[in-house]
Motif scaffolding. Structure first.
Motif, mmCIF file in Angstrom:
data_model
loop_
_atom_site.group_PDB
_atom_site.id
_atom_site.type_symbol
_atom_site.label_atom_id
_atom_site.label_comp_id
_atom_site.label_asym_id
_atom_site.label_seq_id
_atom_site.Cartn_x
_atom_site.Cartn_y
_atom_site.Cartn_z
ATOM 1 N N THR A 146 0.834 -1.193 0.000
ATOM 2 C CA THR A 146 0.000 0.000 0.000
ATOM 3 C C THR A 146 0.870 1.245 0.000
ATOM 4 O OG1 THR A 146 -1.681 -1.182 1.288
ATOM 5 C CG2 THR A 146 -1.876 1.211 1.159
ATOM 6 N N ILE A 147 0.651 2.124 -0.986
ATOM 7 C CA ILE A 147 1.372 3.389 -1.043
ATOM 8 C C ILE A 147 0.585 4.433 -0.261
ATOM 9 C CG2 ILE A 147 2.252 5.207 -2.547
ATOM 10 C CD1 ILE A 147 2.565 3.159 -4.755
ATOM 11 N N VAL A 148 1.143 4.871 0.868
ATOM 12 C CA VAL A 148 0.491 5.851 1.735
ATOM 13 C C VAL A 148 1.549 6.822 2.255
ATOM 14 C CG1 VAL A 148 -1.411 4.361 2.464
ATOM 15 C CG2 VAL A 148 0.735 4.333 3.740
ATOM 16 N N ASP A 170 6.115 4.253 1.517
ATOM 17 C CA ASP A 170 5.917 5.661 1.849
ATOM 18 C C ASP A 170 5.825 6.495 0.568
ATOM 19 O OD1 ASP A 170 5.812 8.171 2.933
ATOM 20 O OD2 ASP A 170 7.596 7.948 4.188
ATOM 21 N N SER A 171 4.707 7.203 0.411
ATOM 22 C CA SER A 171 4.523 8.016 -0.791
ATOM 23 C C SER A 171 5.550 9.141 -0.882
ATOM 24 C CB SER A 171 3.104 8.599 -0.825
ATOM 25 O OG SER A 171 2.883 9.436 0.303
ATOM 26 N N LYS A 172 6.174 9.503 0.244
ATOM 27 C CA LYS A 172 7.182 10.571 0.248
ATOM 28 C C LYS A 172 8.561 10.059 -0.160
ATOM 29 C CE LYS A 172 6.420 11.603 4.582
ATOM 30 N NZ LYS A 172 5.353 10.622 4.841
ATOM 31 N N ARG A 179 10.087 0.841 -5.643
ATOM 32 C CA ARG A 179 9.710 -0.162 -4.631
ATOM 33 C C ARG A 179 8.373 -0.812 -4.998
ATOM 34 N NH1 ARG A 179 13.659 0.823 -1.069
ATOM 35 N NH2 ARG A 179 14.246 2.990 -0.655
ATOM 36 N N ALA A 180 7.495 -0.048 -5.618
ATOM 37 C CA ALA A 180 6.224 -0.632 -6.068
ATOM 38 C C ALA A 180 6.479 -1.669 -7.161
ATOM 39 C CB ALA A 180 5.290 0.465 -6.568
ATOM 40 N N ARG A 188 2.904 -9.130 -5.496
ATOM 41 C CA ARG A 188 2.032 -8.337 -4.641
ATOM 42 C C ARG A 188 1.230 -7.368 -5.507
ATOM 43 N NH1 ARG A 188 3.576 -8.611 0.789
ATOM 44 N NH2 ARG A 188 5.709 -9.350 1.140
ATOM 45 N N ALA A 189 -0.033 -7.223 -5.196
ATOM 46 C CA ALA A 189 -0.808 -6.141 -5.798
ATOM 47 C C ALA A 189 -0.358 -4.825 -5.175
ATOM 48 C CB ALA A 189 -2.298 -6.360 -5.557
#
Length: 304
Positions: A146-148, A170-172, A179-180, A188-189
């Motif tokens: 999860t990108i947050v 980390d979105s920052k 990494r995504a 991984r989704a």
């Protein structure tokens, strides 16, 4: 404006649905583990309620509700924002119990998008009881990243074991897209909440939403283009009989060019019009969205 009730004043759950979930699970809302959680979250609660005098004005500015309903609606919105902390507590502390209560609508859409792997993107909105998405996805044995926007660096695990179902990116982080891609390589989704963009320099896409002009800020559609990923809308709510209701929408096919990628964004918002219209008071995105002409027309919404 009426003072919100519940945790901020009494130290107990704010609404009937939360109380019923705690009771059905045989849990004590005053248990030490929960008190410790809310002590840690109290700054977030205080920040919400410090703005309590601003919300009626914002509701009037955005023409969310008729003038005479704005005070009451703003109080309900504050209650919902505080309720979200209870759902976060439940998902973090009582995950296994909630996993057993998941009811899925649209499971065939999920299977079609997965196609034997988890190379796709999930795109939930911050609506209703959105923290329940975590146990809902775990019930599907989904592995995801999860990108947050991460406040606690310790929450980000570098080189996580493959058996760990969910990880945070980390979105920052300037290397978040790299990494995504690595997460996709680990089967991984990738999960992005597109209604509250954070950081970066995203593309600006004009579209129509709830009868208004909105400029969506998006980078996820270009990631889908570069990685050839289908995108799947989904959201979680507290369902009847103390269940966790996971709703999965039909996948948006991987785009072949930038025009199709841009169209993905418009189609995604079109999908969310119905669930957001039905519960506008329980959508975190309305105040942070880039609306145009926001005071010149009426909203398309449900007053519930």
């Amino acid at each position: 404006m009426a003072e919100p009730t519940g945790l901020f004043r009494h130290g107990g759950p704010l609404n009937r649905s939360v109380i019923e979930v705690f009771t059905s699970l045989g849990l004590d809302a005053g248990a030490p583990v929960l008190r410790a959680f809310f002590d840690a979250e109290r700054p977030a609660l205080n920040a919400i309620f410090r703005r309590r005098e601003q919300w009626p004005g914002l509701f009037r500015e955005f023409s969310l509700f008729p003038e005479e309903e704005c005070d009451r609606a703003a109080a309900r919105y504050l209650d919902w924002r505080a309720d979200i902390l209870y759902w976060k507590a439940l998902t973090r502390i009582y995950m296994s119990e909630l996993e057993q209560r998941v009811v899925v609508t649209g499971l065939d859409y999920f299977r079609e998008a997965a196609g034997g792997s988890f190379r796709f993107m999930l795109l939930p909105f911050h609506i209703r009881q959105f923290p329940l998405l975590t146990p809902a996805l775990k019930s599907l044995s989904l592995r995801y990243a999860t990108i947050v926007s991460v406040n606690n660096p310790d929450d980000v695990v570098r080189n996580p074991p493959r058996e760990q179902p969910g990880i945070l990116l980390d979105s920052k982080d300037p290397f978040v897209l790299l990494r995504a891609r690595q997460a996709l390589g680990q089967d991984r989704a990738v999960i992005v909440y597109p209604d509250l963009p954070r950081g970066g320099n995203p593309a600006k896409i004009p579209l129509r939403f709830l009868g208004r002009q909105l400029t969506a800020h998006s980078s996820w559609h270009l990631f889908c283009l570069s990685e050839q990923l289908p995108a799947v809308p989904c959201f979680a709510t507290a369902g009847p009989g103390n269940t966790v209701q996971l709703t999965i929408g039909k996948a948006l096919p991987a785009p072949r060019d930038e025009n199709e990628a841009t169209d993905m964004v418009r189609r995604l918002y079109a999908y969310y019009e119905e669930p957001v219209r039905g519960t506008l008071i329980q959508w975190e995105g309305w105040a942070e969205a880039s609306w145009t002409g926001k005071t010149s027309s009426t909203w398309e919404h449900s007053s519930s």
